[in-house]
Design a protein around this motif. Structure first.
Motif, PDB file in Angstrom:
ATOM      1  N   LEU A   1     -53.736  56.180  25.834  1.00 29.34           N
ATOM      2  CA  LEU A   1     -54.345  55.941  27.148  1.00 29.34           C
ATOM      3  C   LEU A   1     -54.651  54.470  27.349  1.00 29.34           C
ATOM      4  N   GLY A   2     -55.088  53.794  26.305  1.00 25.85           N
ATOM      5  CA  GLY A   2     -55.234  52.345  26.344  1.00 25.85           C
ATOM      6  C   GLY A   2     -56.460  51.815  27.042  1.00 25.85           C
ATOM      7  N   LEU A   3     -57.464  52.662  27.265  1.00 25.23           N
ATOM      8  CA  LEU A   3     -58.699  52.214  27.910  1.00 25.23           C
ATOM      9  C   LEU A   3     -59.815  52.093  26.876  1.00 25.23           C
ATOM     10  N   PRO A   4     -60.728  51.143  27.041  1.00 19.56           N
ATOM     11  CA  PRO A   4     -61.888  51.079  26.141  1.00 19.56           C
ATOM     12  C   PRO A   4     -62.679  52.373  26.197  1.00 19.56           C
ATOM     13  N   PHE A   5     -63.285  52.738  25.056  1.00 24.37           N
ATOM     14  CA  PHE A   5     -64.046  53.976  24.995  1.00 24.37           C
ATOM     15  C   PHE A   5     -65.173  53.945  26.013  1.00 24.37           C
ATOM     16  N   GLY A   6     -65.301  55.035  26.771  1.00 23.93           N
ATOM     17  CA  GLY A   6     -66.358  55.146  27.762  1.00 23.93           C
ATOM     18  C   GLY A   6     -65.951  54.750  29.166  1.00 23.93           C
ATOM     19  N   VAL A   7     -64.767  54.136  29.321  1.00 25.75           N
ATOM     20  CA  VAL A   7     -64.286  53.758  30.648  1.00 25.75           C
ATOM     21  C   VAL A   7     -63.560  54.952  31.270  1.00 25.75           C
ATOM     22  N   ALA A   8     -63.995  55.340  32.466  1.00 27.41           N
ATOM     23  CA  ALA A   8     -63.411  56.514  33.113  1.00 27.41           C
ATOM     24  C   ALA A   8     -61.989  56.216  33.585  1.00 27.41           C
ATOM     25  N   PRO A   9     -61.021  57.063  33.219  1.00 24.97           N
ATOM     26  CA  PRO A   9     -59.647  56.824  33.639  1.00 24.97           C
ATOM     27  C   PRO A   9     -59.406  57.304  35.067  1.00 24.97           C
ATOM     28  N   THR A  10     -58.484  56.662  35.745  1.00 23.98           N
ATOM     29  CA  THR A  10     -58.038  57.138  37.048  1.00 23.98           C
ATOM     30  C   THR A  10     -56.987  58.226  36.836  1.00 23.98           C
ATOM     31  N   GLU A  11     -56.601  58.899  37.914  1.00 25.58           N
ATOM     32  CA  GLU A  11     -55.557  59.908  37.798  1.00 25.58           C
ATOM     33  C   GLU A  11     -54.232  59.289  37.372  1.00 25.58           C
ATOM     34  N   ARG A  12     -53.982  58.055  37.800  1.00 29.14           N
ATOM     35  CA  ARG A  12     -52.749  57.381  37.384  1.00 29.14           C
ATOM     36  C   ARG A  12     -52.786  57.064  35.900  1.00 29.14           C
ATOM     37  N   HIS A  13     -53.967  56.628  35.402  1.00 28.21           N
ATOM     38  CA  HIS A  13     -54.109  56.407  33.962  1.00 28.21           C
ATOM     39  C   HIS A  13     -53.771  57.676  33.194  1.00 28.21           C
TER      40      HIS A  13
END
Length: 439
Positions: free
Chosen positions: A265-277
């Motif tokens: 996913l590649g996002l920092p922990f705790g950052v809410a992903p978007t639907e595109r993510h």
């Protein structure tokens, strides 16, 4: 040095050849209520794809054993389940190996062993644990009832979807990508089929964290689940004449303690992903699962030397190791600071193949040392077997404050030796017992 070991033939021993029987069952374990089941901070928002247990029963006429794989992040001390299996099915508790695929988008079950460094569960987790236990027992009842005379073979391939994750960047060690670090790309495949060629099960062993969609907030079997789904769908679609949908692919995690998927996913922990993510992450999950799954199918098709004359061996032992307190671990981690923590070792041998279970996340270098020390060349390592006490790094790694060292509950100088020497000794003992029985 490891050696190939072939069982003595009936002509040599003067005894009837052991006849393998195998049965496999897949059952869903997706929770009905997701409340308070996320093992890390946060809540599950829904279900992307269902979770399953996959159970394999094996018998040789004298010895029975069971291997169970759960689509969960971890299973703690699974002793109560193994003892229940012994009571209700008669399969000895030390012949049962239960592992988790280590998908981080799934709950955990069972107790945290004293001294272990693992995610804690609340009342909802313990209630869910009992549900899973019930379904495992029911699945093994069915697998044994449906077991058929079978034959067995083994093969290996490679898949490059894992990468060492202990990276030094900006003056510190982080969880990232380290292409120069140790990484075992081997895909082990154990193939079980009925005597008429009808596929019963494949056991997959590969070293990677199933964390491709970690952070999506949705229940998912992740990479391991995607690989098993691809394999099982293939058998359902293309295995002519077999019973629809009954071929089971059991994922067992190899030495994954220092291994990440190449794409996540590649996002920092705790950052809410978007639907595109999330859409990109699920595409990466399916793609990497397909790569491993396709390699499993390729290898399985090349396994032409199968035998039904298989003697099964099984044993387990527990090694008390001095406790080390975890450092810089997540708030949901629990550790009771006692003197020792139980390192659990499990072994199932099938002819010249050893499945060695270890109750933590073993790193690559320990497995490499075990593979060189084992009496059997075909030695697989299954992490998170019958418990998950924490990370299990090799001794040399303690010179660096890497994630696997910070999350290890065992003092330096104990885990690596206990695993390598303990498993090797167990394998040698099973070979001696086999030779004695053949006389």
């Amino acid at each position: 040095m490891p050696t190939e070991y072939s069982q003595l033939s009936p002509d040599t021993t003067g005894q009837a050849a052991p006849r393998l029987r195998a049965g496999a069952v897949k059952a869903e374990i997706t929770p009905d209520d997701l409340t308070n089941l996320h093992p890390m901070p946060g809540e599950f928002s829904g279900v992307h794809d269902p979770l399953f247990l996959r159970a394999l029963y094996l018998g040789d006429g004298e010895t029975e054993t069971a291997l169970v794989s759960l689509d969960l992040i971890e299973a703690g001390d699974i002793t109560p389940l193994r003892e229940r299996i012994q009571r209700e099915l008669g399969i000895p508790a030390d012949h049962v190996v239960v592992t988790a695929t280590h998908t981080h988008n799934a709950p955990r079950i069972a107790d945290v062993s004293p001294g272990a460094l693992a995610h804690a569960g609340g009342p909802e987790s313990y209630a869910y644990t009992e549900v899973v236990y019930d379904r495992v027992v029911a699945a093994l009842h069915k697998a044994r009832a449906e077991a058929r005379p079978a034959r067995f073979g083994v093969g290996t391939g490679t898949a490059d979807v894992n990468v060492n994750r202990e990276q030094y960047a900006d003056g510190r060690w982080i969880l990232g990508h380290n292409p120069e670090g140790p990484s075992d790309k081997t895909v082990w495949v154990l193939k079980f089929e009925a005597l008429d060629g009808d596929p019963i099960a494949v056991v997959v062993n590969y070293a990677v964290h199933s964390t491709v969609v970690f952070g999506s907030g949705e229940i998912s079997g992740d990479l391991a689940g995607a690989a098993c789904r691809y394999i099982e769908d293939h058998f359902e679609d293309f295995s002519e004449g077999h019973r629809d949908g009954d071929t089971v692919a059991l994922w067992t995690p190899g030495p994954l303690g220092d291994q990440a998927p190449r794409v996540d996913l590649g996002l920092p922990f705790g950052v809410a992903p978007t639907e595109r993510h999330k859409a990109r992450a699920y595409a990466a999950m399916d793609a990497q699962g397909l790569i491993v799954g396709a390699e499993v199918l390729r290898v399985a098709a090349t396994i032409t030397e199968l035998t039904s004359s298989v003697r099964i061996g099984a044993e387990q032992r527990t090694v008390p190791c001095p406790v080390k307190e975890g450092q810089d671990v997540m708030s949901t981690m629990r550790q009771e600071l006692v003197d020792t923590v139980p390192l659990r070792l499990a072994l199932i041998t099938l002819a010249d193949v050893a499945l060695a279970g270890v109750s933590g996340e073993v790193v690559t270098d320990i497995y490499r040392r075990l593979a060189g020390r084992s009496p059997l060349a075909r030695t697989l390592l299954i992490s998170i077997a019958n418990d998950r006490i924490g990370y299990l790094p090799d001794d040399a790694r303690f010179d660096r404050p890497v994630h696997s060292v910070n999350g290890c509950p065992i003092a330096r100088g104990h885990a690596e030796t206990a695993i390598v020497e303990g498993v090797s000794d167990m394998i040698a003992r099973q070979l001696r017992l086999l030779q004695e029985a053949a006389r």
